[in-house]
Design a protein around this motif. Structure first.
Motif, PDB file in Angstrom:
ATOM      1  N   VAL B 206       0.909  -1.564  -0.083  1.00 30.90           N
ATOM      2  CA  VAL B 206      -0.616   0.514  -0.190  1.00 30.90           C
ATOM      3  C   VAL B 206       0.561   1.717   0.140  1.00 30.90           C
ATOM      4  CG1 VAL B 206      -1.776   1.405   1.189  1.00 30.90           C
ATOM      5  CG2 VAL B 206      -1.534  -1.199   1.070  1.00 30.90           C
ATOM      6  N   TRP B 208       3.775   1.987  -1.824  1.00 27.11           N
ATOM      7  CA  TRP B 208       3.769   2.583  -3.435  1.00 27.11           C
ATOM      8  C   TRP B 208       2.408   3.414  -3.572  1.00 27.11           C
ATOM      9  CZ3 TRP B 208       8.653   1.474  -4.491  1.00 27.11           C
ATOM     10  CH2 TRP B 208       8.660   0.154  -4.275  1.00 27.11           C
ATOM     11  N   TYR B 209       1.004   2.965  -2.849  1.00 26.45           N
ATOM     12  CA  TYR B 209       0.088   3.877  -3.768  1.00 26.45           C
ATOM     13  C   TYR B 209       0.350   5.345  -3.276  1.00 26.45           C
ATOM     14  CZ  TYR B 209      -2.408  -0.420  -5.183  1.00 26.45           C
ATOM     15  OH  TYR B 209      -2.561  -1.702  -6.134  1.00 26.45           O
ATOM     16  N   ALA B 212       2.415   7.405  -4.551  1.00 22.67           N
ATOM     17  CA  ALA B 212       2.194   7.965  -5.629  1.00 22.67           C
ATOM     18  C   ALA B 212       1.773   8.992  -5.309  1.00 22.67           C
ATOM     19  CB  ALA B 212       0.872   6.612  -6.642  1.00 22.67           C
TER      20      ALA B 212
END
Lengths: 305, 472
Positions: B206, B208-209, B212
């Motif tokens: 998560v 990584w989200y 981003a």
């Protein structure tokens, strides 16, 4: 002389406030123009537009042939601007400080060093070069800001209150420096509240009020236009034993007594020698003949009040 | 541009490092704090290992890494406020504006100057901490997690600095900027709490989200910063006293217009506002669809065991108030409790949206939609038709509640985004007030009537339909 600064209907609007309102003026090369006006008249905003740091809302301006909006970068290269407040980095030392601004102006390292030394010496700050700017007095800081504005040898200088907060000696140094710059062909726009300074330095004076240009001319022109013909005074060493000569209406007498005569004349170059000759003929002992001093302050107050 | 920017960066970093008030805390947070954290980690690990709780140390170290990395970068906010609005306050910015440097070079030079020293301190702190752990317990982190934490720290520093520029652009004093900095601090606090949960939970995917999302926030804030940090904006703003009277007048002008007329609002304003905000509405609609799809996918990924439950059957008593003890966080089934609960949820979404560029408003809508999708997705294994489930449980009141939620969320999104990119000639404050007035207008004249109708249907019609379909 070619016009170095030209504005045409220059206008700046901030929300509901019109800071500069259709200002049209010309400054020729090598001239010193003083911008006078009460606080909030629009002097600083005008200078900021001419230095290409504010964009006009309407109208146009060219500085040394460059448009202040389209050629902003070029304009900022050829003008030096002494801001209203010195705005120095107080933790820096003078040589580092000037080096930083010289680098931003694209000067070579050797040139920056040489020019900084020359200016620091000229303004008597060379001996204080090891001190941090925070340790400088108000006058020294103002001189430092002036050096920053002059560092890259600009053709045009905008000086916003250059001698404010300075002691008389420092102020004179700065005024002398400004006068010497005129001799080197630089064009200077001087925003000031110091009317003595404006009169002593400026070739032309522009008076601005609420963003509008309300008067423009040489100090003598402005005085003549607003205060009328100059007043002359003759003083004698001893009283006359006959009436004052009249010169057939060439003199408009304002007042007289046994020893003093005050008058206006449209042609002082002919009327004054004639008056002196008449007085000599009747044996008067003339002590002095001079123009009564009239200050720019009277002109200014008449305009802005 | 880069050469000019680096001239600015060099000078400002030197200036920051001359200030002991900035330097001392950075040194402490770089060297002493990691050492203390290291000590605490070892004590905690020794303690929990006595009870064979081996998973805790594994999760504790990434969390401690995040904290060690974050503390030094919190200084970037202070340096940024100082370097942008502090310079303006001390009148040292105008001499810079007089030089040929471009607005962008000046902006990026200052951005780097505010970011680099704290970021360097942060990396050094992380290194010190890891070195200590390696020397004492031979611990080496998972490289992916280490990368995530370092990248996250960098992105967070960038968010704080670029956010500080946006804040600085709307003030002329450090004091006012510090007050407005809550717009940065509050979302960052939320983010840190969320990251802590994820790190303890071990949900590294998560992260990584979040990375981003931080990247998108950085891009948005830098874009806004470049737009607002220019000579014109900086010098045109002379005073920033909070004039409540003038704010109230502006709000009234945006809300009421020339004269107040409900007929005109329904005839002209509502259609116009819907038209003008079609992008925000489309994004919100996408989130609604995405939420349902995501929930459904989760249900397919984690299906209930076949035969664990029989086909869905509902007792008529279920809809009788009061609800089962333990579920009293839910409103009781009545028009007014449901109505006020929905108002509270949408108002909270708008408030959170204001502090998060609208993103948290979307998140608050995404969650219930995900839950709906999840339950619908689980209906198959239970032997019930998902579409019938949606038609019975959601559709009756959803016909009114969903449009209300979509409209409210879309306008909350616009409210949050309003300070990012005001149209040319409009200040961020004006744009914010206009967005607030539009939200208030839509909320009062569209959302509230729809919510009231939806609450009545949910309390009186939906239960009947559910019983009709699934009653026993």
């Amino acid at each position: 002389m070619p016009a170095l600064i030209e504005t045409l209907g220059l206008t700046k609007q901030f929300d509901t406030l019109t800071a500069v309102d259709h200002l049209t003026l010309t400054v020729v090369e090598g001239e010193i123009l003083a911008l006078l006006g009460p606080n909030g008249a629009g002097k600083t905003t005008t200078v900021r537009m001419l230095s290409s740091i504010l964009k006009p809302t309407a109208g146009s301006a060219r500085v040394a042939g460059y448009d202040v909006v389209r050629d902003a970068r070029a304009v900022r290269h050829i003008v030096g601007h002494l801001t209203e407040f010195p705005g120095l980095y107080l933790r820096m030392r003078p040589l580092d400080y000037l080096d930083f601004f010289g680098e931003l102006q694209g000067m070579a390292r050797a040139d920056r060093r040489a020019r900084a030394q020359e200016l620091l010496q000229h303004f008597d700050l060379w001996d204080a070069r090891a001190r941090r700017l925070g340790e400088y007095s108000k006058g020294m800081r103002q001189k430092m800001a002036l050096i920053r504005a002059m560092l890259h040898n600009p053709r045009i200088l905008f000086l916003d209150e250059p001698t404010s907060a300075m002691d008389p000696h420092s102020a004179k140094q700065v005024r002398d420096a400004i006068a010497s710059l005129r001799g080197s062909g630089r064009t200077i726009v001087l925003c000031t509240h110091n009317l003595y300074e404006a009169e002593a330095l400026a070739d032309h004076i522009a008076v601005i009020r609420r963003g509008k240009l309300i008067a423009l001319g040489t100090p003598a022109q402005l005085k003549c236009d607003l205060l009328g013909l100059p007043l002359w005074q003759v003083r004698l060493a001893r009283p006359l034993d006959q009436p004052w000569p009249s010169l057939n209406g060439a003199l408009q007498v304002q007042s007289f007594d046994d020893l003093t005569l005050r008058y206006h004349t449209r042609a002082p170059e002919t009327a004054n020698p004639l008056l002196l000759r008449r007085l000599q003929e009747i044996g008067a002992a003339v002590l002095e003949l001079h123009e009564m001093p009239r200050s720019l302050e009277e002109v200014y107050l008449k305009l802005v009040l | 541009m880069l050469t000019d920017a680096l001239i600015i960066t060099r000078r400002e970093i030197r200036d920051s490092l001359r200030d002991w008030r900035i330097l001392a805390p950075i040194v402490i947070l770089t060297l002493i704090f990691p050492w203390i954290m290291n000590l605490s980690t070892r004590v905690a690990i020794n303690f929990v290992e006595e009870y064979n709780a081996t998973i805790i140390p594994l999760r504790l170290v990434p969390f401690a890494l995040m904290i060690v990395g974050f503390f030094p970068i919190s200084f970037s906010l202070i340096i940024a406020l100082e370097t942008f609005v502090g310079e303006k306050e001390r009148n040292s910015l105008e001499p810079l504006l007089d030089t040929p440097i471009s607005d962008e070079a000046l902006y990026f030079g200052k951005l780097l100057a505010a970011m680099l020293p704290p970021l360097f301190a942060s990396y050094l702190g992380v290194l010190t901490y890891l070195l200590g752990l390696y020397l004492s317990i031979q611990y080496t982190p998972e490289w992916i997690v280490l990368f995530q934490i370092v990248a996250m720290t960098t992105m967070e520093a960038l968010v704080m600095v670029s956010g500080a520029v946006v804040v600085s652009s709307h003030t002329t004093s450090v004091r006012a900027a510090n007050l407005l900095a809550s717009f940065i601090i509050i979302p960052m606090a939320f983010l840190l709490q969320g990251e802590s949960v994820l790190l303890f939970w071990g949900q590294y995917d998560v992260m990584w989200y979040i990375l981003a999302a931080l990247f998108v926030a950085d891009v948005l804030l830098i874009r806004t910063g470049v737009r607002t940090f220019n000579r014109e904006e900086i010098l045109a703003r002379e005073i920033d006293t909070l004039n409540l009277g003038s704010m109230a007048r502006a709000f009234r002008r945006f809300f009421v217009g020339a004269h107040f007329s409900p007929a005109r609002i329904y005839r002209d304003d509502v259609p116009r506002l819907l038209r003008e905000n079609r992008l925000a509405l489309a994004v919100t609609l996408l989130v609604v669809g995405g939420g349902v799809a995501l929930g459904w996918l989760m249900a397919l990924r984690y299906p209930l065991p076949a035969g664990a439950f029989g086909p869905l059957r509902v007792d008529a008593d279920v809809f009788k108030s009061p609800l089962t003890p333990g579920y009293d966080f839910l409103p009781s089934i009545g028009t007014l409790p449901i109505f006020f609960n929905n108002i509270r949820a949408l108002a909270l979404a708008a408030l959170l949206g204001l502090f998060s560029f609208g993103s948290l408003a979307l998140l608050l809508l995404l969650i219930p939609m995900g839950i709906v999708g999840f339950f619908a997705g689980e209906m198959g294994p239970l032997g019930s038709d998902p579409l019938t489930f949606l038609a019975a449980f959601i559709l009756p009141h959803g016909l009114f509640e969903l449009p209300a939620a979509i409209i409210a969320t879309a306008f909350a999104l616009r409210l949050g985004a309003s300070i990012i990119a005001p149209p040319p000639g409009v200040t961020a404050g004006e744009n914010l007030l206009r967005a607030l007035a539009d939200l208030a207008k839509m909320f009062l004249f569209v959302v509230l009537p729809l919510l009231l109708l939806a609450a009545w249907v949910e309390a009186n019609v939906t239960p009947q339909i559910v019983i009709w379909f699934y009653g026993r």
